[in-house]
Design a protein around this motif. Sequence first.
Motif, mmCIF file in Angstrom:
data_model
loop_
_atom_site.group_PDB
_atom_site.id
_atom_site.type_symbol
_atom_site.label_atom_id
_atom_site.label_comp_id
_atom_site.label_asym_id
_atom_site.label_seq_id
_atom_site.Cartn_x
_atom_site.Cartn_y
_atom_site.Cartn_z
ATOM 1 N N PRO A 1 0.824 -1.207 0.000
ATOM 2 C CA PRO A 1 0.000 0.000 0.000
ATOM 3 C C PRO A 1 0.862 1.264 0.000
ATOM 4 O O PRO A 1 1.959 1.266 0.542
ATOM 5 C CB PRO A 1 -0.788 -0.100 1.310
ATOM 6 N N PRO B 1 -5.942 7.907 2.935
ATOM 7 C CA PRO B 1 -5.671 7.439 4.288
ATOM 8 C C PRO B 1 -5.320 5.960 4.362
ATOM 9 O O PRO B 1 -5.620 5.200 3.441
ATOM 10 C CB PRO B 1 -6.982 7.728 5.035
ATOM 11 N N VAL B 2 -4.688 5.595 5.486
ATOM 12 C CA VAL B 2 -4.262 4.197 5.654
ATOM 13 C C VAL B 2 -5.433 3.296 6.036
ATOM 14 O O VAL B 2 -5.303 2.084 6.033
ATOM 15 C CB VAL B 2 -3.183 4.048 6.759
ATOM 16 N N HIS B 3 -6.575 3.887 6.349
ATOM 17 C CA HIS B 3 -7.633 3.114 6.991
ATOM 18 C C HIS B 3 -8.520 2.323 6.040
ATOM 19 O O HIS B 3 -9.291 1.483 6.479
ATOM 20 C CB HIS B 3 -8.521 4.050 7.820
ATOM 21 N N TYR B 4 -8.475 2.643 4.749
ATOM 22 C CA TYR B 4 -9.464 2.053 3.844
ATOM 23 C C TYR B 4 -8.799 1.398 2.637
ATOM 24 O O TYR B 4 -7.605 1.510 2.420
ATOM 25 C CB TYR B 4 -10.459 3.135 3.388
ATOM 26 N N ASP B 5 -9.653 0.742 1.855
ATOM 27 C CA ASP B 5 -9.250 0.141 0.597
ATOM 28 C C ASP B 5 -8.502 1.174 -0.264
ATOM 29 O O ASP B 5 -8.887 2.339 -0.311
ATOM 30 C CB ASP B 5 -10.541 -0.298 -0.104
ATOM 31 N N PRO B 6 -7.405 0.758 -0.928
ATOM 32 C CA PRO B 6 -6.582 1.743 -1.651
ATOM 33 C C PRO B 6 -7.069 2.110 -3.053
ATOM 34 O O PRO B 6 -6.314 2.717 -3.817
ATOM 35 C CB PRO B 6 -5.216 1.043 -1.722
ATOM 36 N N PRO C 1 -0.039 4.883 1.003
ATOM 37 C CA PRO C 1 -0.851 6.018 1.442
ATOM 38 C C PRO C 1 -0.078 7.318 1.281
ATOM 39 O O PRO C 1 1.130 7.297 1.098
ATOM 40 C CB PRO C 1 -1.111 5.709 2.923
ATOM 41 N N THR D 1 3.672 3.393 5.969
ATOM 42 C CA THR D 1 2.790 4.067 6.919
ATOM 43 C C THR D 1 1.584 3.179 7.188
ATOM 44 O O THR D 1 1.020 2.609 6.270
ATOM 45 C CB THR D 1 2.328 5.418 6.323
ATOM 46 N N GLY D 2 1.229 3.054 8.453
ATOM 47 C CA GLY D 2 0.090 2.197 8.759
ATOM 48 C C GLY D 2 -0.278 2.293 10.230
ATOM 49 O O GLY D 2 0.254 3.118 10.966
ATOM 50 N N VAL D 3 -1.208 1.440 10.628
ATOM 51 C CA VAL D 3 -1.658 1.390 12.019
ATOM 52 C C VAL D 3 -1.181 0.061 12.599
ATOM 53 O O VAL D 3 -1.264 -0.968 11.930
ATOM 54 C CB VAL D 3 -3.202 1.479 12.087
ATOM 55 N N GLN E 1 -1.059 -5.723 15.311
ATOM 56 C CA GLN E 1 -0.735 -6.744 16.312
ATOM 57 C C GLN E 1 0.728 -6.608 16.698
ATOM 58 O O GLN E 1 1.542 -6.181 15.887
ATOM 59 C CB GLN E 1 -0.881 -8.144 15.711
ATOM 60 N N GLU F 1 -1.318 -2.587 9.838
ATOM 61 C CA GLU F 1 -2.456 -2.681 8.943
ATOM 62 C C GLU F 1 -2.476 -1.399 8.126
ATOM 63 O O GLU F 1 -2.413 -0.307 8.673
ATOM 64 C CB GLU F 1 -3.753 -2.815 9.750
ATOM 65 N N SER F 2 -2.509 -1.573 6.819
ATOM 66 C CA SER F 2 -2.594 -0.403 5.957
ATOM 67 C C SER F 2 -3.507 -0.744 4.804
ATOM 68 O O SER F 2 -3.313 -1.754 4.124
ATOM 69 C CB SER F 2 -1.203 -0.026 5.443
ATOM 70 N N MET F 3 -4.530 0.041 4.594
ATOM 71 C CA MET F 3 -5.437 -0.128 3.473
ATOM 72 C C MET F 3 -5.976 -1.559 3.387
ATOM 73 O O MET F 3 -5.890 -2.210 2.361
ATOM 74 C CB MET F 3 -4.742 0.276 2.191
ATOM 75 N N LYS F 4 -6.467 -2.030 4.502
ATOM 76 C CA LYS F 4 -7.105 -3.347 4.604
ATOM 77 C C LYS F 4 -6.129 -4.513 4.476
ATOM 78 O O LYS F 4 -6.548 -5.654 4.344
ATOM 79 C CB LYS F 4 -8.222 -3.508 3.548
ATOM 80 N N MET F 5 -4.833 -4.254 4.448
ATOM 81 C CA MET F 5 -3.865 -5.349 4.366
ATOM 82 C C MET F 5 -3.052 -5.426 5.645
ATOM 83 O O MET F 5 -2.696 -4.396 6.210
ATOM 84 C CB MET F 5 -2.928 -5.128 3.194
ATOM 85 N N GLU F 6 -2.736 -6.651 6.049
ATOM 86 C CA GLU F 6 -1.837 -6.836 7.183
ATOM 87 C C GLU F 6 -0.422 -6.964 6.639
ATOM 88 O O GLU F 6 -0.158 -7.788 5.776
ATOM 89 C CB GLU F 6 -2.187 -8.125 7.935
ATOM 90 N N ILE F 7 0.459 -6.140 7.154
ATOM 91 C CA ILE F 7 1.823 -6.126 6.625
ATOM 92 C C ILE F 7 2.814 -6.302 7.769
ATOM 93 O O ILE F 7 2.916 -5.446 8.649
ATOM 94 C CB ILE F 7 2.077 -4.808 5.866
#
Lengths: 448, 71
Positions: free
Chosen positions: A350, A379-384, A352, B10-12, B15, B34-40
């Motif tokens: 991803p 944003p990082v929160h959603y589908d890219p 972002p 960049t991500g949240v 875990q 987690e970034s854009m629905k993917m676990e990285i």
Amino acid sequence: MIRTVLVANRGEIARRVFRACRLLGLGTVAVYSDADRESPHVRDADRAVAIGPPPARASYLDAERILAAARETGADAIHPGYGFLSENWAFADACRRAGIVFIGPSPEAIRRMGDKTEARRLMAAAGVPVVPGSPETLADVATAERVARDIGYPVLLKAAAGGGGIGMARVDEPAGTAAAFAAARRRAEAAFGRGDLYVEKYLERPRHIEIQVFGDTAGTVLHLHERECSIQRRHQKLVEESPAPNLPPAVKEGLTRAAVAGARAIEYVNAGTLEFLVDAAGGFYFLEMNTRLQVEHPVTEEATGLDLVVEQLRVAAGEPLGWRQEAIVQRRAAIECRVYAEDPAKNFLPSPGTLTRLELPAGEAIRIESGVEAGSAVPVHYDPLLFKLVVSGRTRGEAVARLADALERCVVEGVKTTIPLLRRVVAHAEFVAGRVHTQMVEQGAFND
Amino acid sequence: MTEEIKAHITGVVFQIPTKPGDRVAAGDAVIVLESMKMEIPVEAPRAGAVKEIRVKEGQTVQEGETVAILE
């Protein structure tokens, strides 16, 4: 009767639905998280309601907040778009109990198709061919090994509650089964809260072809032909087209007949899609049903000249389908590319950031479905997904040439995108010849 | 010798499968973003022991930010 539609989504799909609402003279309500305050979809609607902080589970997945927003604005219908709550049967049921029209199928149909083992069982019973595999959830590793031996390796382990390729594992030989089973179960539990797995035969180089179906409350079920969606990465589509090139008429006839029979068997209402794998010998197998509007629905709209979203709104209001099967014809060849904020050079990591520059092509037979504009934060929160580029032509050749030119004229700066890969796809001899399969991206056919 | 493990994206923080004192092999996930629905996964660049975790679950981290220390 529907007067005001709330779209429980963001980005390009929210804007697409608002457009259809305006065509029908319906009022529109947007919802947005704190990350989307400045997003174009918010400005598109008559009214907009803030529903919480950026993480999806605190905003776009919060059913209570969304229902409250509908009550507050007097919206009498909710369109879920795709993703988020679109295939959440409990949300559809909550809408019904709140007296709000859910623009989509019944909660029962969503629930039955959402459980992938139940869906396979129901479809098989309706005469729809399914991929050879376990008829139900696997009790343990020993069962998985026995079923895999019966159908022959390689096999795929899949999450019963799953989708989008999450919790999926390929197993090539008996020795690898136990470890793959444990890993797939862990991933499924983490992603879906349920670790149930099933096993399917792994098909070599199949095509992904899906059939768009549509039902109404009077019991009519029609199909709107096929979409070829084989160009994928991580089981997520990148390029889709209709008609599917080089699809033998007998196979197409079998696919549409099976899809309509499957949708009728579950008394399906509104727009839905049955996904199939088609092998080189022309065998086709049901994969799953998406009980919602697909990302790639514009391909069907451009090919047939019909508006699927307007029809969704009409059918949800209780009107009969305004189409006859014989009159639904693929008049043009249409192709869609998905432009994601991902770096194809880094295994689609991803990307972002902020769009510092965005220039999009325009012209005859070019359609852009975009959720962003220059200056938008990604944003990082959603589908890219940033935008979809859809083109059509009188022939497939014309559409491919138009797409190649349109992709050359896309300028996106600030984030990495799938555009460089998409340009290589449309220039690739196998794509130009219409000879595609689902493993091409992963096998590196389009590498730099 | 200590080494900073940096987020490559960049991500949240989704875990944190490790804790200070854990032995890890090269390629093990020290934290998962987690970034854009993917676990990285953010992986250990080499074998060693986790000395310190610098982030919490749910925290947003920027590309290049140090998330853990390996020794």
